[in-house]
Write an enzyme that holds these catalytic residues in place. Sequence first.
Site, PDB file in Angstrom:
ATOM      1  N   GLU A  46       0.108  -0.117  10.099  1.00  0.00           N
ATOM      2  CA  GLU A  46      -1.189  -0.223  10.030  1.00  0.00           C
ATOM      3  C   GLU A  46      -1.854   0.833  10.615  1.00  0.00           C
ATOM      4  O   GLU A  46      -2.947   0.701  10.937  1.00  0.00           O
ATOM      5  CB  GLU A  46      -1.774  -1.258  10.650  1.00  0.00           C
ATOM      6  CG  GLU A  46      -1.328  -2.878  10.231  1.00  0.00           C
ATOM      7  CD  GLU A  46      -1.212  -2.987   8.650  1.00  0.00           C
ATOM      8  OE1 GLU A  46      -2.354  -2.180   8.235  1.00  0.00           O
ATOM      9  OE2 GLU A  46      -0.706  -3.697   8.146  1.00  0.00           O
ATOM     10  N   GLY A  85      17.044  -2.662  35.019  1.00  0.00           N
ATOM     11  CA  GLY A  85      18.017  -1.846  35.224  1.00  0.00           C
ATOM     12  C   GLY A  85      19.036  -1.893  34.119  1.00  0.00           C
ATOM     13  O   GLY A  85      18.655  -1.831  32.823  1.00  0.00           O
ATOM     14  N   SER A 112       0.382   7.914   5.771  1.00  0.00           N
ATOM     15  CA  SER A 112      -1.025   7.568   6.312  1.00  0.00           C
ATOM     16  C   SER A 112      -2.022   8.071   5.420  1.00  0.00           C
ATOM     17  O   SER A 112      -3.240   7.624   5.531  1.00  0.00           O
ATOM     18  CB  SER A 112      -0.952   8.819   7.644  1.00  0.00           C
ATOM     19  OG  SER A 112      -0.084   8.491   8.581  1.00  0.00           O
ATOM     20  N   LEU A 140       0.696  -1.296  -0.060  1.00  0.00           N
ATOM     21  CA  LEU A 140      -0.130   0.230   0.027  1.00  0.00           C
ATOM     22  C   LEU A 140       0.902   1.343  -0.045  1.00  0.00           C
ATOM     23  O   LEU A 140       0.616   2.163  -0.684  1.00  0.00           O
ATOM     24  CB  LEU A 140      -0.982   0.233   1.184  1.00  0.00           C
ATOM     25  CG  LEU A 140      -1.666  -1.107   1.512  1.00  0.00           C
ATOM     26  CD1 LEU A 140      -2.409  -1.004   3.011  1.00  0.00           C
ATOM     27  CD2 LEU A 140      -2.755  -1.664   0.574  1.00  0.00           C
ATOM     28  N   PHE A 183       8.573   0.555   2.157  1.00  0.00           N
ATOM     29  CA  PHE A 183       8.126   0.043   3.705  1.00  0.00           C
ATOM     30  C   PHE A 183       7.136  -1.234   3.410  1.00  0.00           C
ATOM     31  O   PHE A 183       6.370  -1.365   4.285  1.00  0.00           O
ATOM     32  CB  PHE A 183       7.437   1.097   4.568  1.00  0.00           C
ATOM     33  CG  PHE A 183       8.399   2.213   4.928  1.00  0.00           C
ATOM     34  CD1 PHE A 183       9.619   2.459   4.652  1.00  0.00           C
ATOM     35  CD2 PHE A 183       7.626   3.439   5.432  1.00  0.00           C
ATOM     36  CE1 PHE A 183      10.559   3.456   4.779  1.00  0.00           C
ATOM     37  CE2 PHE A 183       8.453   4.428   5.719  1.00  0.00           C
ATOM     38  CZ  PHE A 183       9.747   4.447   5.581  1.00  0.00           C
TER      39      PHE A 183
END
Length: 572
Positions: A437, A413, A182, A175, A208
């Site tokens: 997502e 720690g 976005s 996509l 990506f």
Amino acid sequence: MANYYTDNKDIKFHLGHPLMKKIVQLKERGFDDKDSYDYAFLDFEDAMDSYDKILEIVGDICGNVIAPNAESVDAEGPRLENNEVKYARGTQENHEALTRSGLIGMSLPRKYGGLNFPMVPYVMAAEIVSRADAGFANIWGLQDCAETLHEFGSEEIKDEFLPRFNKGATAAMDLTEPDAGSDLQAVQLKAAWDEKRNVWLLNGVKRFITNGDANISLVLARSEEGTADGRGLSLFVYDRKDKGLTIRRIENKLGIKGSPTCELVFRDAPAKLVGSRKFGLIKYVMSLMNSARLGVAAQSVGISEAAYREALKYAEERAQFGRPVIYFPAIYEMLRNMEVKIKAQRTLLYETARFVDIYKNYNSISEERKLEAEERSEQKKYQRLADVFTPLLKLISSEYCNQIAYDALQVHGGAGFMKDFPVERIYRDARITSIYEGTSQLQVVAAIRGVTSGTYLNHIRDTCEKESVGPELEYLKTRLVTMTDEYEKCVERVIGEEDSEFLDFHARRLVEMAGNIIMGYLLLKDTRRDGSYLNIASIFINTSRAHNREKADYIIEFDIKELGSFKYNPDK
Ligand SMILES: Cc1cc2nc3c(=O)[nH]c(=O)nc-3n(C[C@H](O)[C@H](O)[C@H](O)COP(=O)(O)OP(=O)(O)OC[C@H]3O[C@@H](n4cnc5c(N)ncnc54)[C@H](O)[C@@H]3O)c2cc1C
């Protein structure tokens, strides 16, 4: 032998939820498959027993193969060789183990070699895999693409692609592009129909992309020339065998290092149209992303569980000032809060998965026959709930996951900062959950509709509040009712301003307030079924009450004039 399912009774508790009866009946449609497949379920009890056994197999592979491989996969990572992504050795081993056990394409119908799993046990498997190795969970979880092909593909596409999943085919969801993150409406990768070859050809760049070199990819592309918005986009299925794809590089990233994130260049790559033109983003990708968001939520719960267990173990073993550090209130409070957040996000995860299961099953039944009026109204109700619960869940679970990983490292720690302990990897892996997502900010953009439409409030008032919790839990319920009154006042105040930027400014606070109330009620319901959840429910409700109050004070006393400096001025 480690088993990541049987060692976690909370998962089995959610598997035993009363709504499972309805879900199994809808999914199995009268258990007709038993006449054609010897492994199909005979009845409800048989189905539940089978989910349990299969999850036990998942838990076994996770505990004994995937988790032991996680460190070496993180160190080795994937590599690019002659335009092919080569997984790390451990990733290859993990994938083979799950494929051999028939655990790819789990939710597909049996006729395509699947197990016909409902969302609930499938999401449970996703949680367990993520606990073992969050990076590998991406490679395994992209089988969601099979579900999208099953839901929207033609019979020809289904017959061609779906049976390959069960044999181990890998998948990707293409996509994002350099200028479309976005905002997916800005996707530019071009799909053009080639008259001569009688095929769609893809040209452009994707960025990506997890598992970008997969066997089967779903690609969002602009098929309508001259358009600039989401209505010009269609969804395509691309078969890696058909060439035309260059893997430009594998990203070098902070976490989930075993999961290859690729930049891709398509050059005249042949592809097939899924469903109808122009519905790519507005229908198919929305559905795909909703499943993937449920997957990231499961991943978040799995990572949280892994982080908590590492922290608990370390706190019990590490002694300072003459005693194990777990006995210091500052440490045991962190551990207790982690446990509470895990139980809260998990109960929201499986509630959402149940909503998705019910409406999706009705959707698929409606393709076989006309739904009765009552069925149609249930379909609508659960779809409405799933639509607003999914972004709420993704927001809350991924943010909790980051908080839990942060605290888990803190409990270690200085040792937590070193690569000697798994928590260092877990902490890095957690970071992505609130980004991909859809970032947390984009989940709020989707979830705010649940606030403004009144869907959350109506659900709380008409369902949650109406359910009896029994006299022994009434005091906790009273607190939730007060929190709801407070939430309602805040919603009225924000909507009353009739200023969309003011609404956006307070959106996350309102969504989180609603989420806290809903998770509070879910934990009360869990306590009704099993009294051992009481302490968790009580801590969650008390801390959420304090958090909601703080948000309410801020919202109610907020001066709209303060917004001035934030206002977007396109002319500036
Ligand atoms: C490891 C990894 C794996 C990925 N895998 C895939 C994959 O398999 N397939 C795929 O297609 N994509 C994938 N992505 C892409 C991912 O989905 C995007 O990175 C993500 O959606 C955010 O887009 P962006 O990075 O362009 O950020 P941008 O959209 O540029 O956002 C920048 C900032 O602005 C905020 N913002 C943007 N718009 C708004 C708004 N309207 N309101 C409020 N805040 C806003 C964002 O929250 C963010 O904080 C992956 C990304 C990563 C890092």
